[in-house]
Design a protein around this motif. Structure first.
Motif, PDB file in Angstrom:
ATOM      1  N   CYS A   6      84.402  64.291  23.491  1.00 42.82           N
ATOM      2  CA  CYS A   6      83.470  64.451  24.412  1.00 42.82           C
ATOM      3  C   CYS A   6      82.684  65.639  24.147  1.00 42.82           C
ATOM      4  O   CYS A   6      83.224  66.648  23.361  1.00 42.82           O
ATOM      5  N   ASP A   7      81.709  66.230  25.031  1.00 42.98           N
ATOM      6  CA  ASP A   7      81.100  67.346  24.832  1.00 42.98           C
ATOM      7  C   ASP A   7      81.702  68.389  25.864  1.00 42.98           C
ATOM      8  O   ASP A   7      82.285  68.089  27.031  1.00 42.98           O
ATOM      9  N   THR A   8      81.317  69.766  25.501  1.00 41.20           N
ATOM     10  CA  THR A   8      81.972  70.690  26.475  1.00 41.20           C
ATOM     11  C   THR A   8      80.891  71.134  27.503  1.00 41.20           C
ATOM     12  O   THR A   8      81.316  71.475  28.409  1.00 41.20           O
ATOM     13  N   VAL A   9      79.786  71.016  27.208  1.00 40.09           N
ATOM     14  CA  VAL A   9      78.686  71.598  28.387  1.00 40.09           C
ATOM     15  C   VAL A   9      77.884  70.392  28.507  1.00 40.09           C
ATOM     16  O   VAL A   9      77.480  69.717  27.788  1.00 40.09           O
ATOM     17  N   HIS A  10      77.398  70.580  29.749  1.00 41.41           N
ATOM     18  CA  HIS A  10      76.459  69.572  30.446  1.00 41.41           C
ATOM     19  C   HIS A  10      75.268  70.154  31.353  1.00 41.41           C
ATOM     20  O   HIS A  10      76.002  70.976  32.249  1.00 41.41           O
ATOM     21  N   ARG A  11      73.990  70.025  30.789  1.00 44.36           N
ATOM     22  CA  ARG A  11      73.067  70.791  31.422  1.00 44.36           C
ATOM     23  C   ARG A  11      72.163  69.675  32.194  1.00 44.36           C
ATOM     24  O   ARG A  11      71.544  68.828  31.569  1.00 44.36           O
TER      25      ARG A  11
ATOM     26  N   ALA B 109      81.592  70.405  21.177  1.00 42.81           N
ATOM     27  CA  ALA B 109      82.632  69.335  20.825  1.00 42.81           C
ATOM     28  C   ALA B 109      83.925  69.782  21.910  1.00 42.81           C
ATOM     29  O   ALA B 109      84.479  70.901  21.540  1.00 42.81           O
ATOM     30  N   ALA B 110      84.132  68.913  22.835  1.00 42.09           N
ATOM     31  CA  ALA B 110      85.348  69.498  23.691  1.00 42.09           C
ATOM     32  C   ALA B 110      86.647  69.269  23.004  1.00 42.09           C
ATOM     33  O   ALA B 110      86.646  68.593  21.770  1.00 42.09           O
TER      34      ALA B 110
END
Lengths: 422, 426, 331
Positions: C193-198, C319-320
């Motif tokens: 999953c992703d680390t940041v979400h904007r 990348a989380a």
């Protein structure tokens, strides 16, 4: 004081009984999937001629196989008795008293049929209806494996196969007839077959013991009331030591080999059946308005069938059932009766036609509840094993209710039983 | 049956995914039809509307002692104030079910082959002077005035003994839970694997008199130790099953029964095999429930928690509608209840959480017998099913039956008892 | 005629039924715009006022078996069901109704077409749907699934607002995949999953106006977030702390408030920390545990008596750390 003395006495000897029971455990069960299922009691009576109220039975048969089609080869035994002579000549009967001077003659014949059941599939049918082609869940059409063509059989696929249902599993070939007469009382036995065998034979695959079943006996005293008595079918598992063979004589329990491992085809019947019950005529301790003389009155009916039958020669199993009855004062009584094909009776009619004088009568036994132990004896070629179900009924002046329960089992029949099929 | 009409198989389904699973499973030895050294009545009701009669018989020729626990799972909705067994019974916003899962214990004693019974709400009064029933008269229990307990003819099973005293205490009419009894030596505490106990229950709706009966779950003692930790591990006692199976109507399905349109509703009762009476602490089991219809179509409810006692109609939110008969003519279903296989912290700071070893369960507890209650296999479950029938006139009859059991769980369940003599109650 | 046409279609598809595995196309990453092996619909609603249509398509030329889970955001309870999608087959269902198996559905009805399986109905539901490619219940990543969710107003009034977003697609990792029920999102089994979400948004406090509608309008931006650590076998909720970092139009960076939740959350963006407040802002969320996210904006004007809504995927990056999705074991 009496109680304390009693406690002290038994406390002194309890140390003798610390080990586990030594008697071999029964092998049949009502709570595990199995290769042979027996529903001891199947009834249908649309007008309440025999049983007082309209009655029907819902049969449930399910497969626990997770990957293959299974076939149940079933035998519906009709044990309905009929009057011979008298004003009721030819009528169904439970006893000669309803035959108007004639005699109530026990009947016995069987019809057999196949049920093809897909993996994990539950099926159900009413005894009065059976399962016709139109009732089957998975019958087609299918699709040819080699062309985009609708089909009902391989013949239509020109060398390909006609796939009907998930993984090609379907209910084709299934036909359950309705019970052959109204009123009807009888039993049902289903044996797991391998549908891949030709000729058909008992299932010896790794997924044998895949059948489970229940029956619900519905009573409908009026259009506003439906009462159900539900019990699990009794199961016989194919033995691990030897496994079901392919002949038509199915050995239920024993003999053992030198190492004590079973060499029979299936696990055996219980050596002793045990059930707790109210004595007939006891006052239900739970009832409307609290405990009073207006409470419902209890009665229990017992249904027994022999484990062995010769369905090839149409010779029903015949076993003498010996009963030991204990009341809450630890007093013991005994009785016996013949179980020829099927036995279904209020317990207070097992030993006498006068309920009030029966050892299963609360007035005779002296307490409300008791324990009855049943053991089959005799010398019939089909064996001495018995299985069955009990049904408790509680009746008030205005209503009646019932519930069925399985018999507890202990030990195994020493000589085993034989179930011979056509 | 014609009342349960099916849709014909539709060929497009031939492409549906079907799980493939080969190989037999070891059979569980916990059962409903053989005597045991531990018996469990998963569903005992005495809530004023329904009551239960417990019947226990000693099937051996030796006397039998047993130590029994009632566990009351009936709670109260914090806001609504109504009775409940879980939060789903309290649908109001912010409301929740407050359950204490209170266990009360008592002892019974049975002479050789003795049957006994008692009504749960009233219990049974010990009165050896209660006359035996006689032919021609009624055979009923009397009510002991001060206590309301039943005075019935026969040796009462209360181990307390004595005349004019409570033999088995009544629960009153605020009880919904389970009963389990383990066979003991004469001290009413030390476990004994004599396998003498046979039990049945009758649940009765008081207003209508309708009854359901079921056989207790019987656990066979194999090589029973003398400590107070009962291990259901196929060594000391038989292990709990890996799966439970039952067939039922789809929830809300209707059928024509002897000319009467009958609607079916089913209630599933499950209890964890593990019980921590020594800590007075509820245990949570987790099960996955798979419902198959007649077309082999499968829906499942995952991770359904069974905390101490679970009793739900099949339309309960916990099951997510997987039993709904209206979802495409699903008249008849077969259900598998599969116990979660992973380990969990039985006690400690992370109680109920998955774990790999005891280190994941800080501050886990230990029984008086030295059994660690840290990272252990997720508890198994046993239970019973009850089906309710209704007609156009309203509720009608009901019937209960036992669950089919298959497989043995890997690892053991434990029933941890307090050492009453040492005063180790929490 | 209808039956014949369906039959032909089915038969053609049936010829491929035995072939279930396609060559995987490795494609690391969590996407909204390409097929994946795990589809996540973070926001799914079924209530008296709103309903959600789930659409899933098989982009492969082989039959694709799918195991789907409804995750109830309130209780964290899950139920699951099976789909079988023929080659290139799209399918859809309304969450409030589910879908039954009936090939005799009339054309134009919601059930028309090849039914993919039995799908339970969910009423009064807020949560997520997660679907995983399988073969005979064993997870097998083929990266052939794409999906969309359409959230609709069902009150029947004049305002029949509709929001739609693409499902989050998690592709196979660079390794050889998995054969157990624990899907590890580590880049090897499956993409992380992703680390940041904007998220860009119009703050709803000051001034909070829709730039098109005017003085009596308002805009509320709702974020729905689901942890990537999911244990369907135990209903074990994952606890997450979301840290919010905000920027206004003066490039002034502020932070907070943080949001803590367990299992699933749906909340309106809190612009309180913006200083000074501006008509437009952006917020970046980082999480204590990997998450996926979707955003829905609600625009309304009390003066005009109009309203509208729109959902969208969020911009992501990085990348989380490893997370996992544990499926319940099948019998």
């Amino acid at each position: 004081m009496l109680k304390k003395a009693r406690l002290a006495l038994f406390a002194g000897i309890v140390g003798l009984a610390m080990g586990p029971a030594s008697m071999a455990q029964a092998q049949t069960s009502s709570d595990e999937s199995a290769a042979i299922l027996v529903w001891p009691k199947v009834v249908y009576d649309s007008a309440g001629v025999l049983f007082g109220d309209p009655t029907d039975t819902l049969i449930n048969l399910s497969s626990t196989a997770t990957s293959s089609l299974k076939q149940a080869h079933c035998f519906l035994v009709n044990a309905t008795a009929h009057c011979s002579g008298g004003s009721g000549d030819g009528d169904a009967c439970l006893s000669s008293s309803s035959c108007g001077g004639g005699t109530c003659v026990p009947g016995w014949n069987e019809i057999d049929f196949n049920v093809f059941i897909t993996q994990e599939q539950p099926l159900a049918w009413l005894a009065s209806d059976g399962l016709s082609m139109n009732d089957l869940p998975i019958v087609g059409p299918g699709v040819c494996s080699n062309s985009p063509r609708i089909c009902f059989s391989d013949v239509q696929c020109g060398g390909g196969t006609c796939q009907i249902g998930p993984n090609g599993q379907n209910n084709l070939g299934t036909g359950v007839p309705p019970v052959p007469e109204d009123p009807f009382i009888g039993s049902l036995t289903c044996i797991q077959f391998d549908p891949g065998q030709n000729p058909p034979a008992p299932d010896q695959s790794a997924t044998t013991n895949a059948l489970i079943g229940e029956a619900t006996v519905f009573t409908v005293p009026d259009p506003n009331t439906v009462d159900g008595a539900k019990y699990n079918a009794v199961g016989f598992k194919a033995t691990e030591g030897d496994g079901a063979d392919t002949d038509n004589v199915l050995e239920l329990g024993t003999p053992l080999d030198g190492a004590g491992a079973p060499t029979a085809d299936y696990d055996g019947c219980a050596g002793t059946l045990i059930f707790n019950h109210y004595f007939d005529g006891a006052t239900d301790p739970v009832a409307t308005g609290g405990v009073s003389s207006s409470n419902g009155e209890t009665s229990t009916s017992l249904t027994l069938v022999p484990c062995g039958n010769n369905l090839l020669t149409q010779e029903p199993g015949a076993v003498v059932a010996q009963f030991l009855v204990f009341n809450e004062f630890e007093q013991r009584f005994s009785a016996s009766t013949k179980v020829d094909c099927l036995f279904d009776s209020p317990i207070s009619n097992i030993d006498t036609s006068n309920n009030a004088r029966s050892i299963w009568s609360a007035g005779v036994s002296g307490t409300l509840t008791g324990q009855t132990r049943i053991q089959g004896v005799g010398n019939a070629a089909t064996g001495t094993g018995l299985t069955g179900v009990a049904t408790l009924s509680i009746a008030t002046a205005t209503a009646s209710t019932s519930a069925a329960y399985s018999l507890d089992q202990m030990g195994s029949v020493a000589a085993g039983d034989l179930l011979t099929i056509p | 049956m014609r009342g349960l009409k099916r849709n014909p198989w539709l060929f497009g389904l031939g492409l549906l995914a079907i799980p493939v699973w080969f190989g037999g499973q070891a059979q569980a030895d916990i059962n409903n039809d053989q005597a045991g050294s531990l018996i469990i009545f998963p569903k005992v009701v005495a809530d004023g509307e329904r009551d239960t009669v417990i019947k226990i018989t000693n099937k051996s020729n030796m006397p039998a002692y047993a130590h029994c626990y009632y566990t009351n799972a009936l709670g109260t909705c914090d806001l609504a104030g109504s009775s409940c067994t879980d939060d789903n019974d309290c649908p109001g916003t912010g409301d929740s079910c407050n359950v204490l899962w209170q266990a009360t214990n008592f002892d019974i004693f049975l002479t050789a082959q003795q049957p006994t019974f008692w009504r749960v709400s009233t219990g049974r009064f010990g009165d050896l002077l209660q006359p035996a029933c006689e032919m021609g008269g009624s055979c009923a229990c009397d009510v002991n005035g001060p206590s309301g307990a039943l005075e019935c003819p026969g040796f009462d099973a209360g181990a307390a003994g004595g005349i004019n005293s409570i033999a088995i205490a009544g629960t009153g009419t605020d009880f919904f839970g389970e009963l389990r009894c383990y066979q003991t030596m004469a001290d009413q505490s030390t476990p004994l694997g004599q396998n003498s106990l046979v039990g049945e229950a009758i649940i009765e709706t008081i207003a209508s008199g309708q009854i359901s009966t079921y056989d207790a779950v019987h656990v066979t003692g194999i090589d029973v130790g003398t400590d107070l930790d009962l291990l259901l591990d196929n060594a000391e006692y038989n292990a709990c099953p890996e799966q439970l199976i039952f067939a039922s109507h789809g929830e809300g399905a209707s059928a024509d029964i002897a000319g009467v349109t009958t609607t079916f509703s089913t209630e599933l009762t499950l209890v964890p095999c593990t019980a921590l009476y020594n800590l007075a602490q509820p245990v949570t089991a987790s099960v996955n429930i798979f419902a198959y219809d007649e077309l082999e179509l499968r829906l499942s409810a995952d991770g359904v928690p069974v905390t101490c006692f679970s009793n739900n109609r099949l339309d309960d939110p916990d099951y997510g509608g997987i039993f709904d008969a209206a979802l495409g003519d699903r008249d008849y279903l077969k259900t598998r209840i599969v116990v979660n296989s992973s380990d969990i912290c039985l006690t400690g700071d992370n109680a109920g959480d998955p774990c790999d070893d005891d280190g994941d369960c800080p501050n886990f507890r230990t029984t008086d017998g030295g059994e660690d209650l840290g990272c252990r296999p997720s508890p198994g479950v046993v239970g019973v099913v009850e089906e309710f029938y209704s007609t156009s006139a309203g509720d009608s009859g009901h019937a209960a039956w036992s669950l089919t059991q298959t497989g043995s769980r890997q690892g053991s369940d434990i029933i941890a008892n307090p050492d009453l003599a040492a005063g180790s109650l929490p | 005629m209808r039956a014949k046409r369906i039959a032909l279609t089915t038969a053609l598809l049936g010829a491929f039924a035995v072939c279930t595995l396609a060559a995987s196309v490795a494609s690391a990453g969590v996407d909204h715009d390409r097929p994946g092996s795990i589809l996540i619909f973070p926001k799914v609603v079924s209530s008296a006022t709103r309903d959600t249509t789930i659409r899933i398509s098989n982009t492969g030329n082989m039959t694709n078996q799918v195991r789907c889970f409804y995750l109830d955001g309130d209780t964290c309870g899950t139920i699951d069901f099976d789909l079988s999608l023929t080659k290139q087959q799209p399918t859809q269902w309304d969450v409030s109704n589910g879908r039954t198996v009936n090939l005799l559905d009339s054309f134009g009805s919601s059930g028309a077409g090849l039914d993919p399986g039995l799908i339970p109905a969910q009423g009064d539901f807020e949560g997520s749907v997660v679907c995983v490619e399988v073969v005979d219940d064993v997870p097998v990543a083929q990266n052939k699934l794409k999906g969309e969710a359409i959230i609709r107003d069902v009150t029947g009034g004049d305002d029949r607002n509709t929001s739609a977003y693409n499902a989050v697609a998690i592709t196979s990792g660079t390794g050889s995949g998995t054969s157990d029920n624990e899907l590890v999102l580590d880049g090897d089994e499956y993409a992380q999953c992703d680390t940041v979400h904007r998220v860009d948004f119009i703050p709803d406090d000051s001034p909070g106006l829709d730039p098109v509608l005017g003085e009596t309008s308002s805009v509320v931006t709702n974020v729905t977030v689901l942890p990537c650590d999911l244990d369907f076998s135990r209903r074990a909720p994952t606890s997450v702390v979301l840290n919010a970092t905000l920027w206004n139009e003066f490039e002034v960076q502020t932070s907070g408030p943080d949001t803590s939740f367990s299992c699933w959350a749906s909340f309106s963006i809190d612009p309180a920390s913006l200083n000074p407040a501006t008509t437009f802002a952006t917020v970046e969320y980082s999480a204590s545990s990997p998450v996926v996210m979707v955003v829905e904006s609600f625009h309304s004007d009390t003066g005009l008596g109009v309203s509208g809504s729109a959902a969208r995927n969020v911009h992501t990056g990085g990348a989380a750390s490893t997370s996992s999705i544990t499926l319940s074991a099948t019998p």
